[in-house]
Structure formats: C-alpha cells, structure tokens
Design a protein around this motif. Structure first.
Motif, PDB file in Angstrom:
ATOM      1  N   ALA A  34      30.197  -2.042 -78.072  1.00  0.00           N
ATOM      2  CA  ALA A  34      29.886  -2.449 -76.700  1.00  0.00           C
ATOM      3  C   ALA A  34      29.023  -1.379 -76.041  1.00  0.00           C
ATOM      4  CB  ALA A  34      31.176  -2.656 -75.913  1.00  0.00           C
ATOM      5  N   GLY A  35      28.033  -1.816 -75.305  1.00  0.00           N
ATOM      6  CA  GLY A  35      27.131  -0.887 -74.641  1.00  0.00           C
ATOM      7  C   GLY A  35      27.754  -0.274 -73.402  1.00  0.00           C
ATOM      8  N   GLU A  36      26.996   0.619 -72.767  1.00  0.00           N
ATOM      9  CA  GLU A  36      27.459   1.237 -71.535  1.00  0.00           C
ATOM     10  C   GLU A  36      27.745   0.164 -70.488  1.00  0.00           C
ATOM     11  OE1 GLU A  36      24.600   4.022 -70.213  1.00  0.00           O
ATOM     12  OE2 GLU A  36      24.901   5.371 -71.910  1.00  0.00           O
ATOM     13  N   HIS A  37      28.841   0.331 -69.771  1.00  0.00           N
ATOM     14  CA  HIS A  37      29.273  -0.542 -68.688  1.00  0.00           C
ATOM     15  C   HIS A  37      29.621  -1.957 -69.162  1.00  0.00           C
ATOM     16  CE1 HIS A  37      28.162   2.710 -66.109  1.00  0.00           C
ATOM     17  NE2 HIS A  37      26.914   2.661 -66.534  1.00  0.00           N
ATOM     18  N   GLN A  38      29.791  -2.149 -70.455  1.00  0.00           N
ATOM     19  CA  GLN A  38      30.219  -3.433 -71.004  1.00  0.00           C
ATOM     20  C   GLN A  38      31.660  -3.307 -71.483  1.00  0.00           C
ATOM     21  OE1 GLN A  38      28.284  -6.171 -70.916  1.00  0.00           O
ATOM     22  NE2 GLN A  38      26.777  -4.884 -69.867  1.00  0.00           N
ATOM     23  N   PRO A  39      32.463  -4.360 -71.370  1.00  0.00           N
ATOM     24  CA  PRO A  39      33.851  -4.274 -71.827  1.00  0.00           C
ATOM     25  C   PRO A  39      33.942  -4.268 -73.347  1.00  0.00           C
ATOM     26  CG  PRO A  39      33.378  -6.491 -71.071  1.00  0.00           C
ATOM     27  CD  PRO A  39      32.158  -5.657 -70.757  1.00  0.00           C
ATOM     28  N   CYS A  40      34.991  -3.638 -73.856  1.00  0.00           N
ATOM     29  CA  CYS A  40      35.235  -3.654 -75.298  1.00  0.00           C
ATOM     30  C   CYS A  40      35.651  -5.064 -75.719  1.00  0.00           C
ATOM     31  CB  CYS A  40      36.343  -2.662 -75.663  1.00  0.00           C
ATOM     32  SG  CYS A  40      35.844  -0.944 -75.554  1.00  0.00           S
ATOM     33  N   HIS A  41      35.430  -5.371 -76.977  1.00  0.00           N
ATOM     34  CA  HIS A  41      35.775  -6.693 -77.491  1.00  0.00           C
ATOM     35  C   HIS A  41      36.251  -6.557 -78.922  1.00  0.00           C
ATOM     36  CE1 HIS A  41      31.922  -6.481 -79.587  1.00  0.00           C
ATOM     37  NE2 HIS A  41      31.403  -6.104 -78.427  1.00  0.00           N
TER      38      HIS A  41
END
Length: 101
Positions: A34-41
C-alpha cells in the motif's frame, strides 16, 4: 464552481480528513505494498484492514522517533548489545505515538 477530478486539495482540508487515520499510513507498507496515505489490505486485495501492518508501524517509528531503549536517532535501526533487531523496540513505537499526538 466546477468539480475537476485530480484538482489539488488545500492542505488544511487534507489534514482534517486524515486526522482519524493511523499516523503510520504516512509511509508505504512493505507487507502489502500500500502506498503512502493508503490503508493496508490483504494480499487478495479484496479486504481493507482497519489497522496498519506491524511492519509498517515499525518502519514509521524508525523514521520518526528516537529510541529511548538503545539511544539511536531516527532512521537508524534499533539494536540489542550491538546486534541489529528486525523490528524496533516497543518504547520507540510508543515514543512515535506520543509525538504524533
């Protein structure tokens, strides 16, 4: 006012919208990508996690806080008697959370 996709968002509004997100989301996740400021998945990419992966939290603490346990500066790995650790000390994570609040 015309709404354009991709228009820049004012920094004050962006900060307000991210206020509820975990501060570790400011670094990319080494586990799920996940990129910066994106939630983990999950790897299957069909389920978003509510909390970041532990390694992402560790990377965030490494880049933002000094370690009270081994006395190293931000960006330097924690160690135990000269042996590098795979993760940071719990006290460093707590220090990062305290400074982010």
């Amino acid at each position: 006012m015309t709404i354009r996709p991709g228009a820049p968002m004012p920094e004050q509004l962006r900060h307000w919208m991210r206020a509820k997100a975990h501060p570790a989301r400011s670094v990319p996740c080494p586990v799920c990508g996940a990129g910066e400021h994106q939630p983990c998945h999950l790897k299957t990419r069909n389920r978003t996690l509510t909390e970041p992966h532990p390694q992402r939290i560790s990377d965030w603490a490494l880049s933002t806080a000094c370690c009270p346990a081994c006395q190293v500066e931000p960006g330097i790995d924690c160690h135990d008697d000269g042996w590098a650790r795979a993760t940071v000390h719990d006290r460093r994570t707590q220090e990062a959370k305290d400074t982010a609040a």
